[in-house]
Design a protein around this motif. Structure first.
Motif, mmCIF file in Angstrom:
data_model
loop_
_atom_site.group_PDB
_atom_site.id
_atom_site.type_symbol
_atom_site.label_atom_id
_atom_site.label_comp_id
_atom_site.label_asym_id
_atom_site.label_seq_id
_atom_site.Cartn_x
_atom_site.Cartn_y
_atom_site.Cartn_z
ATOM 1 N N GLU A 1 -6.817 -0.425 3.547
ATOM 2 C CA GLU A 1 -5.216 -0.463 4.411
ATOM 3 C C GLU A 1 -4.352 -0.211 3.221
ATOM 4 O OE1 GLU A 1 -6.426 -2.406 8.689
ATOM 5 O OE2 GLU A 1 -5.950 -3.912 6.533
ATOM 6 N N MET A 2 -4.386 -1.034 2.363
ATOM 7 C CA MET A 2 -3.516 -1.094 1.044
ATOM 8 C C MET A 2 -3.152 0.346 0.628
ATOM 9 S SD MET A 2 -1.248 -3.351 0.107
ATOM 10 C CE MET A 2 -0.010 -2.524 -0.865
ATOM 11 N N LEU A 3 -4.286 0.753 0.333
ATOM 12 C CA LEU A 3 -4.220 1.909 -0.460
ATOM 13 C C LEU A 3 -3.694 3.247 0.555
ATOM 14 C CD1 LEU A 3 -7.782 2.808 -2.106
ATOM 15 C CD2 LEU A 3 -5.440 2.618 -3.161
ATOM 16 N N GLU A 4 -3.887 3.065 1.784
ATOM 17 C CA GLU A 4 -3.106 4.120 2.646
ATOM 18 C C GLU A 4 -1.737 3.665 2.860
ATOM 19 O OE1 GLU A 4 -4.042 6.741 4.075
ATOM 20 O OE2 GLU A 4 -6.352 6.829 3.906
ATOM 21 N N LEU A 5 -1.285 2.435 2.867
ATOM 22 C CA LEU A 5 -0.075 2.139 3.091
ATOM 23 C C LEU A 5 0.823 2.443 1.633
ATOM 24 C CD1 LEU A 5 -0.060 -1.295 4.940
ATOM 25 C CD2 LEU A 5 1.147 0.813 5.940
ATOM 26 N N ALA A 6 0.021 2.287 0.655
ATOM 27 C CA ALA A 6 0.952 2.506 -0.586
ATOM 28 C C ALA A 6 1.119 4.037 -0.827
ATOM 29 C CB ALA A 6 0.013 1.978 -1.830
ATOM 30 N N VAL B 1 -4.450 -0.989 -7.297
ATOM 31 C CA VAL B 1 -5.209 -1.364 -6.008
ATOM 32 C C VAL B 1 -6.546 -0.789 -6.082
ATOM 33 C CG1 VAL B 1 -5.210 -1.264 -3.729
ATOM 34 C CG2 VAL B 1 -3.072 -1.716 -4.677
ATOM 35 N N GLU B 2 -6.474 0.390 -6.762
ATOM 36 C CA GLU B 2 -7.876 1.037 -6.652
ATOM 37 C C GLU B 2 -9.090 0.124 -7.768
ATOM 38 O OE1 GLU B 2 -6.720 5.837 -6.229
ATOM 39 O OE2 GLU B 2 -6.852 4.648 -8.287
ATOM 40 N N PHE B 3 -8.172 -0.380 -8.739
ATOM 41 C CA PHE B 3 -8.745 -0.764 -9.839
ATOM 42 C C PHE B 3 -9.079 -2.312 -9.323
ATOM 43 C CE2 PHE B 3 -9.322 -2.791 -14.093
ATOM 44 C CZ PHE B 3 -9.533 -1.678 -15.027
ATOM 45 N N ALA B 4 -8.414 -3.124 -8.461
ATOM 46 C CA ALA B 4 -8.811 -4.393 -7.775
ATOM 47 C C ALA B 4 -9.986 -4.081 -6.882
ATOM 48 C CB ALA B 4 -7.768 -4.783 -6.994
ATOM 49 N N GLY B 5 -9.983 -2.989 -6.260
ATOM 50 C CA GLY B 5 -11.202 -2.624 -5.385
ATOM 51 C C GLY B 5 -12.239 -2.362 -6.185
#
Lengths: 408, 408
Positions: free
Chosen positions: B199-204, B216-220
């Motif tokens: 969701e965060m990726l989509e929101l970002a 965020v990708e890295f954290a995932g």
């Protein structure tokens, strides 16, 4: 083809225009086929700005962290300098002290260079690059960033020249060389084509401020040919600082006259003349971290002696307090007095070694002008006198003339 | 006791007062027994100042040298931050990216982290230190300084948290968390206690600007628990970004609404409907380095098709020129038109996967307000619509209400 290390101080890289100037000068040397290593300081004012910022956070900043911050000043300049060279079509590559590796001890803010890995620089030079190195900084064995203390960029330049066995280390500054004396005091002062290291050391420690003493010592130790040049003049050969006295057959007796009025005189009168008295007087002064320059002791006829020494003017009152509180009663001195209206004037020259009568000529010259000498201190290549401050400029001028130092 | 990585951006370290604030916050966490690694950016404005300085010398600065210069911004901040901690009596030690070693590839100005040597940091933490690390920078295998590109400090924080297996990576910013939508458009927007990475990726990518997509990708990828917090509030739990959908049993269907009006729409009408037509239209656009976002193609009844896509507003005219000059005649399109008065509104939520009817509820809500939908694009957890720009705020507000996102 020569390998030349060129060191540029803060005023020579103060803004983009000056950095472009620097790059054009390097380009001219490069066009002659020389290999060039450029050592740069931080842009003038930057180091002070960073220190002030650190002190805003912590009044006595931790030295390791201060070095982390302060070292960024030169790091910005190496980038700018490499860019300016590239903009002229010259291949260039920058290195921080840590990248070189300029390995130092861990005495943050005043580290000493232990050794330099010069292989990468040499490989870059052989590949046709101008190598730009951050002055003033290094890295300890544990990988911590260190700085060499004020004036450390000169030391970096000399140390790199030594490690690379460079043909010459050129120090660019805002004067065009070393003069027989300060031209602001004696307009007839003359630029010296060469000067020996010993003379330079005496001139530097006596108040000339062209080069940092430490870098001159370093150059002497490693026999690095040092040349002081102006970064604001296109041409000019500056002053060569040599380590062999016979480099110049026409060596004059006196090379230059140094002076300063930063010192004050302290006299301890009527001290019982017995062993250990010097230590009893100067021990407490040293314990308070006060530097002492000239020290004179005369034995009197009545079993007492007078003891005189000089300290920095800023420390006169502190030194007097210590003597009156802790020393006077203890040693039974009759009187302790201070005088901050003094100046020190020194004549320096390796020619003194082989010429008699230099001291007497100096004293006669001052006597003819009615200048009283309060203290005298001599070394092998220097005679220093302490006189009333108000006669300082006059003394410098008459000595300059008496020893025929003026422009031919 | 937990190991926490805290990342502070440029506004959180903009001046000595804010750095002191940061230190007090770290002190509170330390007092709870946690081990803390602090990652800091350059003081706000500093990176731009350094880039401008470089461009004064060389309009297109060499990227290696630019990184040498720009990396000094964070280096100053780590020193200041360590000093501020020490001033509170906390043991602290700073590291540049090169000192850690945060090893990257050699893509200067946009390097990617390859691996991190975390042993020294771990030893310092175990010795009771707060470790302060420069964000945004690293070092390549050859020892050259690199930077990670804009927003790279977030990536440094997440990468360090992954390498140290930290319990949490806290990103301090000027908002206190991730909201259901921008509170400036919908005053009833509510801070989310948690949100999934997807969701965060989509929101970002849909226009929320709280975190850099790359971090965020890295954290995932490394399953790092990420929390967004305000650096200007003493308390507050921010928004936790989780990588497991069932972290929250009460997962709502829709987590948030993103929007932007940076895009423009290009329509290619009456294109012969044959294979390869999409490539013939978008190939020249890609060759001109123009990013395309939404792409829609409808098959018509008369053997022709209409092809619509969106680009950034700033590139609308360039894209139209390319299409009219190089493409229209070639493919035999009837008409090419552009419209920069559009906005994109997206609803995002992992709950969509298990709930039917979300799309129809969105379309009905917009229809009830008379808002015409020009384009629709969907992913597994997102529905985006392109509408007339003037209805954007209205659309956000009615969708926010329809999906019950407002403050309880």
């Amino acid at each position: 083809m020569a390998l030349i290390v060129q060191k540029y101080g803060g005023t020579s890289v103060a803004n983009p225009d000056r950095i472009r100037n620097l790059a054009r000068r390097v380009a001219r040397y490069k066009a002659l086929g020389h290999q060039i290593v450029v050592v740069v300081s931080a842009m003038s004012g930057e180091t002070n700005r960073l220190i002030a910022l650190a002190k805003e956070i912590m009044p006595n900043p931790d030295p390791r962290e201060l070095d982390v911050m302060v070292s960024t000043g030169e790091q910005v300049t190496i980038g700018l300098t490499a860019l300016a060279l590239m903009d002229l079509g010259i291949k260039a590559k920058s290195y921080t002290g840590a990248q070189v590796r300029i390995v130092t001890d861990s005495a943050f803010t005043k580290a000493r260079i232990l050794h330099i890995d010069e292989e990468r620089i040499r490989a870059d030079l052989n590949a046709g690059n101008v190598v730009v190195v951050a002055g003033f900084q290094g890295v300890d064995e544990q990988g911590n960033i260190t700085t060499l203390g004020r004036g450390g960029s000169d030391t970096t330049g000399v140390a790199l020249a030594a490690a690379l066995k460079a043909d010459e280390c050129q120090i660019y500054t805002d004067v065009d060389g070393v003069y027989t004396t300060d031209p602001r005091v004696e307009p007839n002062a003359r630029r010296l084509k060469s000067i020996t290291f010993e003379e330079m050391l005496e001139l530097a420690s006596q108040g000339s401020k062209v080069l940092q003493i430490r870098s001159v010592e370093f150059a002497g130790k490693y026999k690095v040919k040092l040349r002081v040049l102006s970064s604001f003049e296109e041409e000019g050969e500056g002053t060569l600082i040599t380590f062999e006295e016979n480099d110049n057959m026409e060596q004059p007796i006196i090379s230059g006259i140094a002076f300063n009025r930063d010192e004050a005189k302290i006299t301890v009168l009527g001290v019982p003349d017995r062993p250990g008295i010097a230590y009893q007087i100067l021990g407490p002064i040293a314990d308070a971290n006060i530097d002492v320059d000239i020290i004179i002791q005369n034995t009197g006829a009545d079993g007492t002696t007078d003891f005189t020494f000089t300290v920095h003017k800023n420390e006169l009152n502190k030194a007097l307090d210590i003597l009156r509180d802790k020393v006077q009663g203890h040693i039974g001195a009759r009187e302790i007095s201070g005088d901050d209206k003094i100046a020190k004037v020194s004549i320096v020259g390796v020619g003194m070694r082989s010429h008699v009568g230099v001291a007497s000529q100096m004293f006669r010259t001052l006597a003819e002008e009615g200048i009283n000498i309060q203290m005298i201190s001599t070394s092998e290549i220097k005679i220093a006198v302490v006189i009333d401050e108000k006669y300082m400029e006059l003394a410098v001028r008459v000595l300059h003339k008496a020893f025929e130092l003026e422009e031919a």
